[in-house]
Design a protein around this motif. Structure first.
Motif, PDB file in Angstrom:
ATOM      1  N   PHE A 173      34.099 -40.988  21.900  1.00  0.00           N
ATOM      2  CA  PHE A 173      35.011 -39.958  21.407  1.00  0.00           C
ATOM      3  C   PHE A 173      36.042 -39.551  22.465  1.00  0.00           C
ATOM      4  O   PHE A 173      37.210 -39.343  22.168  1.00  0.00           O
TER       5      PHE A 173
ATOM      6  N   THR C 102      23.079 -33.526  21.808  1.00  0.00           N
ATOM      7  CA  THR C 102      24.527 -33.590  22.028  1.00  0.00           C
ATOM      8  C   THR C 102      25.258 -33.239  20.734  1.00  0.00           C
ATOM      9  O   THR C 102      26.254 -32.507  20.740  1.00  0.00           O
ATOM     10  N   VAL C 106      28.003 -30.242  19.896  1.00  0.00           N
ATOM     11  CA  VAL C 106      29.339 -30.424  19.336  1.00  0.00           C
ATOM     12  C   VAL C 106      29.520 -29.524  18.103  1.00  0.00           C
ATOM     13  O   VAL C 106      30.518 -28.812  17.972  1.00  0.00           O
ATOM     14  N   VAL C 110      31.572 -26.706  20.046  1.00  0.00           N
ATOM     15  CA  VAL C 110      32.941 -27.195  19.840  1.00  0.00           C
ATOM     16  C   VAL C 110      33.408 -26.919  18.410  1.00  0.00           C
ATOM     17  O   VAL C 110      34.556 -26.564  18.171  1.00  0.00           O
ATOM     18  N   GLY C 111      32.472 -27.054  17.461  1.00  0.00           N
ATOM     19  CA  GLY C 111      32.879 -26.898  16.059  1.00  0.00           C
ATOM     20  C   GLY C 111      33.040 -25.468  15.631  1.00  0.00           C
ATOM     21  O   GLY C 111      33.801 -25.187  14.704  1.00  0.00           O
ATOM     22  N   GLN C 113      31.657 -22.089  17.786  1.00  0.00           N
ATOM     23  CA  GLN C 113      31.655 -20.930  18.683  1.00  0.00           C
ATOM     24  C   GLN C 113      32.976 -20.723  19.413  1.00  0.00           C
ATOM     25  O   GLN C 113      33.437 -19.600  19.565  1.00  0.00           O
ATOM     26  N   ILE C 114      33.599 -21.804  19.878  1.00  0.00           N
ATOM     27  CA  ILE C 114      34.821 -21.583  20.657  1.00  0.00           C
ATOM     28  C   ILE C 114      35.949 -21.062  19.784  1.00  0.00           C
ATOM     29  O   ILE C 114      36.928 -20.534  20.288  1.00  0.00           O
ATOM     30  N   PHE C 115      35.803 -21.174  18.480  1.00  0.00           N
ATOM     31  CA  PHE C 115      36.827 -20.601  17.616  1.00  0.00           C
ATOM     32  C   PHE C 115      36.549 -19.126  17.335  1.00  0.00           C
ATOM     33  O   PHE C 115      37.347 -18.461  16.688  1.00  0.00           O
ATOM     34  N   GLY C 116      35.425 -18.640  17.803  1.00  0.00           N
ATOM     35  CA  GLY C 116      35.108 -17.240  17.582  1.00  0.00           C
ATOM     36  C   GLY C 116      33.859 -17.067  16.749  1.00  0.00           C
ATOM     37  O   GLY C 116      33.569 -15.972  16.288  1.00  0.00           O
ATOM     38  N   ALA C 120      35.013 -18.459  11.706  1.00  0.00           N
ATOM     39  CA  ALA C 120      36.290 -18.746  12.352  1.00  0.00           C
ATOM     40  C   ALA C 120      36.554 -20.243  12.443  1.00  0.00           C
ATOM     41  O   ALA C 120      37.649 -20.656  12.796  1.00  0.00           O
ATOM     42  N   PRO C 122      37.678 -23.799  11.738  1.00  0.00           N
ATOM     43  CA  PRO C 122      38.620 -24.365  10.780  1.00  0.00           C
ATOM     44  C   PRO C 122      38.075 -25.606  10.079  1.00  0.00           C
ATOM     45  O   PRO C 122      38.587 -26.002   9.047  1.00  0.00           O
ATOM     46  N   PHE C 123      37.055 -26.231  10.663  1.00  0.00           N
ATOM     47  CA  PHE C 123      36.445 -27.407  10.059  1.00  0.00           C
ATOM     48  C   PHE C 123      34.949 -27.174   9.959  1.00  0.00           C
ATOM     49  O   PHE C 123      34.377 -26.448  10.763  1.00  0.00           O
ATOM     50  N   ILE C 128      32.055 -31.934  11.852  1.00  0.00           N
ATOM     51  CA  ILE C 128      32.637 -32.246  13.162  1.00  0.00           C
ATOM     52  C   ILE C 128      31.596 -32.974  14.017  1.00  0.00           C
ATOM     53  O   ILE C 128      31.887 -33.986  14.661  1.00  0.00           O
ATOM     54  N   ILE C 132      32.115 -36.887  15.254  1.00  0.00           N
ATOM     55  CA  ILE C 132      32.238 -37.229  16.668  1.00  0.00           C
ATOM     56  C   ILE C 132      31.080 -38.123  17.110  1.00  0.00           C
ATOM     57  O   ILE C 132      31.257 -39.092  17.850  1.00  0.00           O
TER      58      ILE C 132
ATOM     59  N   ARG E 162      38.329 -14.363  16.471  1.00  0.00           N
ATOM     60  CA  ARG E 162      37.838 -13.792  17.743  1.00  0.00           C
ATOM     61  C   ARG E 162      37.566 -14.887  18.759  1.00  0.00           C
ATOM     62  O   ARG E 162      36.418 -15.079  19.200  1.00  0.00           O
ATOM     63  N   VAL E 163      38.599 -15.600  19.130  1.00  0.00           N
ATOM     64  CA  VAL E 163      38.456 -16.682  20.096  1.00  0.00           C
ATOM     65  C   VAL E 163      38.165 -16.082  21.470  1.00  0.00           C
ATOM     66  O   VAL E 163      38.827 -15.127  21.869  1.00  0.00           O
ATOM     67  N   PRO E 164      37.165 -16.618  22.184  1.00  0.00           N
ATOM     68  CA  PRO E 164      36.893 -16.085  23.527  1.00  0.00           C
ATOM     69  C   PRO E 164      38.138 -16.152  24.399  1.00  0.00           C
ATOM     70  O   PRO E 164      38.935 -17.080  24.291  1.00  0.00           O
ATOM     71  N   LEU E 167      39.797 -19.189  26.121  1.00  0.00           N
ATOM     72  CA  LEU E 167      40.164 -20.280  25.218  1.00  0.00           C
ATOM     73  C   LEU E 167      41.380 -19.949  24.372  1.00  0.00           C
ATOM     74  O   LEU E 167      41.884 -20.798  23.643  1.00  0.00           O
ATOM     75  N   ILE E 172      42.696 -23.336  22.664  1.00  0.00           N
ATOM     76  CA  ILE E 172      42.067 -23.538  21.362  1.00  0.00           C
ATOM     77  C   ILE E 172      43.018 -24.319  20.450  1.00  0.00           C
ATOM     78  O   ILE E 172      42.581 -25.085  19.592  1.00  0.00           O
ATOM     79  N   MET E 179      40.883 -31.867  16.451  1.00  0.00           N
ATOM     80  CA  MET E 179      40.128 -32.007  15.207  1.00  0.00           C
ATOM     81  C   MET E 179      41.029 -32.499  14.075  1.00  0.00           C
ATOM     82  O   MET E 179      40.578 -33.214  13.178  1.00  0.00           O
TER      83      MET E 179
END
Ligand SMILES: Cc1cc2nc3c(=O)[nH]c(=O)nc-3n(C[C@H](O)[C@H](O)[C@@H](O)COP(=O)(O)O)c2cc1C
Ligand SMILES: Cc1cc2nc3c(=O)[nH]c(=O)nc-3n(C[C@H](O)[C@H](O)[C@H](O)COP(=O)(O)O)c2cc1C
Ligand SMILES: Cc1cc2nc3c(=O)[nH]c(=O)nc-3n(C[C@H](O)[C@H](O)[C@H](O)COP(=O)(O)O)c2cc1C
Ligand SMILES: Cc1cc2nc3c(=O)[nH]c(=O)nc-3n(C[C@H](O)[C@H](O)[C@H](O)CO)c2cc1C
Ligand code: SF4
Ligand code: SF4
Ligand code: SF4
Ligand code: SF4
Ligand code: FES
Lengths: 197, 197, 324, 430, 191
Positions: A173, C102, C106, C110-111, C113-116, C120, C122-123, C128, C132, E162-164, E167, E172, E179
């Motif tokens: 990836f 792993t 992801v 990545v799918g 938590q980092i978006f909030g 939150a 988007p996919f 995801i 991946i 609520r993006v950290p 990021l 982000i 994606m």
């Protein structure tokens, strides 16, 4: 003088390191960092153009009329880009093939034109070289670092030699297009985290 | 007015300088570039296919215009007798064209071997076409009347598992080579005959 | 003078219909159980291990990320568990443990938590993860190779891979009932069609997923596959075959319906579902992958924010006495 | 406590309560020794107020804070002011409260009496604001409002509430008098009466303009009546009065009739009290009575962490003290047991869409709430129809993530209106 | 005709200029935070790219190649694009002010946009005919616009989530773009 040279040089290595601090010139960063070698090659090519164009712009800064300055900068930059293109084609052909269209595209790299406009056109040749060199090396380091992350995880190697042992199954990836974006995004996050301290 | 003249002069001088510099670099690197193209793109493939020739196929080459396309043929000699030609064709792969060197024995009309030159297939999947001996060796020994398509399409070639599209692309290129060779055979024989010494 | 009680003060409304994220997620997991249990029976303890590891590691990653980002720990809402079980259902029983871990990293980090966090993303996070993972380690998702050491009393060929490699003559090896009843090889939770449908209908009745999406998705599959099949029955398999193989049913009931990535208005739901079905078959029939569900759902997730702008006229819109 | 029904595929409609057949007369609450009056004006500590601690007021006397004050409150009894202090309401709105010690002898302020013979809207506005039902006299008297329709509402605009329906059944014979009086006061001839469908057969209303309102929850909201029955266009961000329709509760109309008949303002407010078990008791209390007097009189218990809801469960407000006074528009009081209080959460929207599908105004609540949460009020209003919301509260009621959506919406509207008025005052000051 | 259709599908979806070729990422990230700017940029790119594609193709075929001065390609292309953008800007300002108001601020950005220069170079490298260049320029631009608008749709939501903190914004945005690139894998192998 020496002090300010050091200052101009080092700011490109951390405080204003492209592309992390100035989020410009992303295309080559994403496209050529499949491996460390490509990344560093691209970085060096860009550094060469940066330094040469900075120098020339700075030398000619009192001669070039303000109205045509952008046109003049573009001619200067395009010239050095073509030089790099030809030289790479002649002496580092495999790398030239891998970087492909992104070598001529240095001409539209916002960093190069940006430094000519924002720095070299206002400063002495010596400082401009320091600036160009700093920015260029910063850029090279960024590309190299991103290349290292992507190559090691995505291919299991760094500069072609295995790093994780034979058991490792590469996380492909990372060397694919989506991986480039995600990886750069996460590295940016890391920079933000460190930068805060 | 003065400013106007100034502008024109500066741009003209710059352009002239640029043109001159580039022309110089271009001439300086011309030879080297041609060498590099041959060396890196074609040579390894040719070497691999014609491992036991007595001449340097890179030197013994001729060109034929096929429709509006110029094809370069490299000639391999055994014991001074030019008995094989190699040329490049291409097929559609998973991402972009796949270049394929195809070597053919003029006497027996058999494929000596094929080798992938350029491709942008996925590392680990399609890229195996370049170095998976099981796959490419299938082409060796095939006569011109064999159907070189993959088995799914009614031909004789086994695919690499997980990379059907790449396999089909390579097959397509080999088929194209068959077709070109059959069409241009008289011309090829004429040219090779001249190379006999 | 008497002792003044402390009263609860807050804003209206003072009633709530009792729905909650917890109950929703517990219901989803319950709905996923029939198909999962069947998979465990079919593929043995290894499958159970994969599912458990997937759920556990998904929750662990979420807790870890919550901790690192100094936010409240949210694993008690079972959202990570839902992602974990759905992700696990899409895995083959033989996948190595590190790939599961792993993969959940992801999915969760990545799918989502980092978006909030919840809501939150988007996919679809599970998608995801699968996309991946299967892109990186394709060998694990080659079900024929992955399950080569198992003995089954039915045709031990992954139907979609067989279709891609050998063409539709292989379709004859599978009867629709056997596919429906899980007599096929594939991912742990995707083989037992009847169980997935059961779970899906349960969720529809409970109101946790929208029937519009599922029905439109299935309609898209059947419609497109039928057209291909009618044009060239020798080259393209029948609609029912497509419906009962691969991730199709999981997609229709558990993946495309994920709330944060699917529309809330009726017309967009139908467009969304149909697009998903159509893309799935397009990818299978003319695209690169044996199973198109994963990428088809990524694509419809992508267009969701745009199509969900098609919505009924708001109260008072279109009058000509503009306030501002 | 409400339980989600097993079948969630289609959400059942919420039905409003109908008034019980043959309702009992309300219990009368005695005049309390101390009462609390609320005045909708901010106390300014730098200015000298007209009214001070220790002042005596007569029954019906208007209390103004300052010379140039526009707002007043009339005293429901004659008594002595013992305290004046600021009172904080919703969203930090500041009012003033007075504590009034009831006198044993009752003096009556008869200023209104001389005007009572010839009803007109200006004097009504001058003396009768704040009588039970809180008639919108100020809006009616304001010639800037082009009101051309009046609706007397005999329907309650929230679940469980039945006070207006009760008054409509109990005093149905007086409705025609109320219509005539309103016509005389305002000169508006288009007056209709909104009532539950079930009641529309009653012969007492023959010859009146009737609006038959369905008894599912949102049908009785003023905006819904306006759009569904009166054919008036809804304009986001405007009040019903600004759109030309004035809603007067049936109690307000009846109070006006009574005030003109008795030539004095009236103060007996009808309230339906609903205890924790759902038992309804109707009472009649003087405006200003602290609600604990009502509770002790009819034997209603309140406990720690319970909630006292003024109004209905979807649109009401929560009182924080038992000293909350009876207000002119306080139709219902509901006591909610501490264990029945649903929790709200700090979760973001998970996009389940329940709110969108239930919203009667078709507001894209799922997106709106994200903008409100991010304090992007202007975007919320410009692109996501904040001002189309008719404040029914259903979105919060069904929210899976238990987001206090309705609160965000009210706050958003409040903030934007505040910004607007700030800009206006600034413009005036320049 | 069919070939052009295949070329178009390839340029829009399979080899999408942003997501597969990595060209034009600066405006991709810079103008995708709001739907209006995204659509504005998308239209401006379509406009300029088609013009630039045609003009550079003509220059290369009828000037550089006959004179055997292909080494001046980079120089001439960038000058052509830069002056083209200037002209378009001046022309729009005078003749179609409404369009200028919409596209104006995006035009200067385009000069330093790899997408325009990149597509011109691709047209030459792939040895496209005039019609093929026209189709490829237009459809690459459409692919750019499509990706940009889809991205803006997603980003309008992520930007208020609520993006950290570390990021937020570009970081982000890049992950989201990744994606989207992943979802465009759906089209792989279709042409
Ligand atoms: C908002 C508000 C809260 C009050 N809280 C109290 C209180 O907690 N205790 C109290 O003795 N008086 C409180 N008062 C003052 C009472 O209203 C006042 O003392 C008097 O009316 C008490 O009436 P009672 O004789 O009916 O108890 C409060 C007044 C207001 C306006
Ligand atoms: C989070 C995590 C990620 C891992 N990722 C990989 C990987 O990408 N490739 C790999 O070959 N092994 C990976 N491993 C596993 C180990 O590096 C090592 O390869 C493995 O333990 C050897 O087991 P095996 O030889 O039985 O496969 C991972 C392990 C963990 C815990
Ligand atoms: C990331 C990724 C890269 C791929 N790269 C290639 C490739 O280079 N060549 C190829 O023929 N197929 C490639 N594929 C396509 C799949 O392997 C596809 O399933 C295959 O071509 C057809 O399946 P089969 O070969 O197993 O029959 C790729 C798939 C993915 C997910
Ligand atoms: C049928 C159904 C399937 C779901 N599938 C997923 C899923 O695949 N991934 C996920 O993160 N959440 C899934 N959810 C969980 C739920 O949507 C989640 O709590 C929030 O929407 C978080 O995005 C699903 C919910 C339902 C009703
Ligand atoms: S005219 Fe104004 S108030 Fe009416 S709908 Fe249009 S924008 Fe809204
Ligand atoms: S809701 Fe309507 S009737 Fe009631 S006060 Fe507001 S505008 Fe007037
Ligand atoms: S309160 Fe909620 S449901 Fe009711 S109108 Fe407003 S937005 Fe719609
Ligand atoms: S009900 Fe709540 S969670 Fe569901 S869409 Fe509406 S705001 Fe979001
Ligand atoms: S580097 Fe490509 S657009 Fe900026």
């Amino acid at each position: 003088m020496a002090q300010s040279m050091v200052k101009e040089f080092t700011k490109g290595l951390w405080a204003e390191i492209p592309p992390f601090r100035l989020v410009l010139g992303l295309c080559p960063v994403l496209a050529v960092t499949k491996s460390v070698e490509n990344g560093i090659g691209m970085g060096i090519a860009t550094t060469f153009v940066l330094v040469c164009s900075n120098l020339l712009v700075s030398l000619l800064r009192s001669v070039i009329p303000a109205k045509v300055r952008i046109a003049a900068y573009i001619i200067i930059i395009a010239t050095f880009v073509t030089v790099v293109e030809l030289v790479m084609q002649a002496y580092t052909y495999p790398l030239f093939l891998k970087l492909g269209i992104f070598i001529p595209l240095i001409v539209v790299n916002c960093i190069v034109l940006g430094r000519a406009e924002a720095f070299a056109s206002k400063n002495s040749p010596v400082l401009s070289i320091a600036d160009g060199l700093g920015m260029g090396i910063g850029f090279t380091l960024s590309l190299g670092a991103l290349g290292a992350v992507r190559e090691s995880l995505g291919n299991g190697t760094i500069l072609g030699s295995p790093v994780f042992g034979p058991e490792f199954q590469p996380f492909t990836f990372m060397v694919e297009a989506p991986g480039a974006f995600v990886c750069l995004g996460l590295m940016l996050c890391l920079m933000n985290l460190i930068g805060k301290k | 007015m003065r400013e106007m003249i100034n502008m024109v002069i500066v741009l003209t001088v710059l352009s002239a300088f640029s043109g001159g510099l580039l022309a110089a670099v271009k001439t300086g690197t011309k030879e080297q570039i041609e060498q590099q193209v041959l060396k890196f793109q074609k040579a390894p493939a040719i070497k691999q296919i014609l491992s036991d020739v007595s001449n340097d196929p890179l030197q013994d080459r001729f060109k034929i215009m096929d429709n509006d396309q110029e094809l370069t043929f490299f000639v391999g000699k055994h014991d001074g007798k030019p008995d094989s030609v190699i040329f490049e064709t291409s097929g559609k792969g998973f991402s972009g064209d796949i270049g394929l060197m195809v070597g053919i024995n003029i006497d027996s009309d058999e494929i000596i071997g094929v080798c992938v030159t350029t491709h942008s297939e996925t590392p680990g999947l399609g890229s195996r076409a370049k170095d998976d001996p099981k796959f490419v060796s299938q082409f060796a020994g095939m006569k011109m009347d064999k159907n070189l398509d993959i088995k799914k399409n009614g031909g004789e070639i086994d695919i690499m598992s997980g990379a059907t599209i790449t396999s089909a692309g390579v097959s397509l290129a080999a088929k194209k080579a068959q077709e070109i060779y059959t069409r241009l055979k008289p011309e090829i024989e004429k040219q090779t005959a001249q190379m006999a010494n | 003078m008497f002792k003044q009680n402390k009263f609860t003060v807050s804003h209206a409304p003072f009633w709530h219909d009792g729905d909650s994220i917890n109950t929703m997620n517990l219901n989803i997991m319950a709905a996923a159980l029939p198909a999962t249990l069947f998979g465990v029976m079919q593929f043995g303890m290894a499958a159970l291990g994969v599912i458990c590891l997937s759920i556990a590691s998904a929750m662990a990653w979420e807790a870890l990320f919550n901790f690192i980002s100094k936010r409240p720990i949210t694993i008690h809402d079972y959202n990570a568990a839902v992602i974990g079980i759905i992700f696990g259902m899409m895995l083959p029983a033989t996948i190595p443990w590190w790939a599961v871990i792993t993969g959940t990293f992801v999915c969760i980090v990545v799918g989502q938590q980092i978006f909030g966090g919840i809501g939150a993303n988007p996919f679809n996070p599970a998608i995801i993860g699968i996309a991946i993972l299967s892109l990186s380690w394709k060998i694990f998702f080659d079900f024929d190779a992955a399950l080569v050491n198992y003995q089954f009393d039915f045709t031990a060929l992954s139907p979609l891979d067989a279709l891609k490699h050998q063409g539709p003559e292989v379709v004859g090896l599978f009867t629709l009932t056997s596919l429906l009843m899980g007599n096929q090889i594939g991912a742990i939770g995707s083989v037992f069609g009847a169980g997935i449908i059961l779970g899906g209908i349960y969720l529809i009745i409970r109101g946790y997923i929208r029937w519009e999406v599922s029905v439109a998705y299935i309609a898209g599959i059947i419609f497109t596959a039928l057209i291909f099949n009618m044009v060239d029955p020798v080259k393209y398999a029948s609609p029912m075959f497509h419906l009962l193989t691969g991730y199709t049913l999981l997609g229709a009931f558990f993946l495309a319906t994920e709330s944060s990535t699917s529309p809330v208005n009726i017309i967009p739901m139908i467009i969304y579902g149909i697009m998903g079905g159509v893309m799935t078959i397009l990818i299978r029939n003319i695209g690169a992958y044996p199973d198109g569900t994963v990428y088809a759902i990524l694509l419809i997730n992508l267009i969701n924010p745009l199509i969900d702008k098609i919505r009924p006229k708001t109260f008072g819109k279109g009058c000509n006495q503009c306030v501002k | 406590m409400i339980k989600r029904s097993f079948i969630g595929l289609t959400k059942p409609k919420l039905m409003c309560d109908l008034v019980e057949p043959g309702p009992k007369e309300p219990e009368s609450i005695p005049i309390p020794p101390r009462m609390i009056l609320l005045l909708n004006e901010t106390l300014d500590s730098t200015r000298e107020s007209l009214i001070k601690k220790g002042d005596m007021v007569k029954k019906g006397e208007r209390i103004f804070l300052y010379k140039d004050s526009q707002e007043y409150v009339t005293s429901p009894v004659s008594g002595t002011i013992t305290s004046i202090a600021p009172f904080t309401g919703d969203f930090g709105a500041v009012a003033t409260y007075f504590i009034l010690e009831t006198n044993t002898t009752q003096d009556i302020d008869s200023n209104f009496t001389e005007f009572a013979g010839t009803p007109d809207i200006v004097t009504a506005d001058r003396y009768l604001r704040g009588i039970p039902g809180n008639p919108p006299l100020k809006q009616l008297a304001d010639s800037a409002n082009k009101i051309n329709k009046i609706v007397i509402t005999g329907v309650d605009d929230d679940l469980m509430c039945t006070t207006r329906q009760y008054l409509l059944t109990r005093f149905r014979d007086d409705i025609s008098k109320a219509t005539a009086l309103l016509r005389q006061l305002t000169g508006i001839s288009d007056i209709s009466i909104a009532m539950p469908e079930s009641m529309a057969k009653l012969s007492a209303f023959n010859g009146m303009n009737m609006v038959k309102v369905a008894s599912d929850y949102v049908s009785s909201l003023p905006q819904m009546i306006m759009v569904n029955h009166l054919g008036v266009n809804f304009v986001p961000g405007k009040t019903c009065e600004e759109m030309g329709v004035c809603f007067i509760s049936v109690e307000a109309a009846l109070s006006l009739v009574k005030a003109y008949a008795e030539k004095l303002p009236v103060y007996e407010k009808i309230i339906t009290v609903i205890d924790k078990k759902g038992k309804k008791t109707r009472v009649s209390a003087i405006i200003g009575t602290p609600i604990h007097r009502i509770f002790t009189h009819i034997g209603v218990e309140t406990g720690e962490k319970d909630r006292i809801i003024i109004g209905g469960p979807l649109r009401g407000t929560a009182a924080y003290t038992l000293y909350h006074p009876v207000q002119p528009d306080m139709d219902n009081i509901i006591i909610q047991d501490a264990n029945d209080i649903p929790l709200i959460s700090d979760y973001p929207c998970i996009n389940c869409g329940n709110c969108v599908r239930i919203c009667p105004a078709n507001v894209p609540v799922n997106i709106l709430v994200r903008y409100l949460e991010a304090n992007l009020y202007q975007d919320a209003a410009d692109s996501y129809d904040l001002f189309s919301c008719i404040e029914c509260g259903l979105c919060s009621y069904v929210c899976t993530a238990k987001i206090p959506i309705f609160q965000y919406i009210r706050l958003g509207k409040h903030e934007l209106t505040k910004i607007d008025s700030d800009i206006e005052t600034e413009a005036e000051n320049v | 005709m069919g070939d052009y259709f295949v070329l178009a599908i390839s340029c829009i979806f399979v080899n999408n200029i942003l997501l597969a070729q990595f060209l034009g990422n600066c405006p991709f990230l810079g103008t995708s935070k709001k739907m209006e700017t995204a659509t504005g940029m998308a239209m401006a790119v379509v406009f300029v790219l088609v013009l630039a594609g045609i003009i550079t193709w003509i220059t290369d075929t009828y000037l550089l190649k006959p004179l055997d001065i292909e080494f001046l390609r980079t120089l001439s292309f960038i000058l052509i694009i830069a002056s083209l953008v200037q002209f378009v800007e001046m022309f729009l300002k005078k003749s179609i002010p409404a369009l200028y108001a919409g596209l104006g601020i995006f035009l200067p950005l385009i000069t330093t946009n790899c997408a325009v220069m990149g597509v011109c170079l691709i047209n030459i490298n792939e040895e496209y005919t005039f019609m093929q260049s026209l189709v490829s320029s237009f459809t690459y631009a459409v692919g750019f616009g499509l990706a940009l608008i889809l991205f803006a749709g997603v980003r309008e939501r992520t930007i208020i989530a609520r993006v950290p903190k570390p990021l937020q914004d570009t970081s982000i945005g890049l992950v989201t773009a990744g994606m989207i690139a992943l979802s465009f894998f759906a089209f792989k192998g279709m042409v």
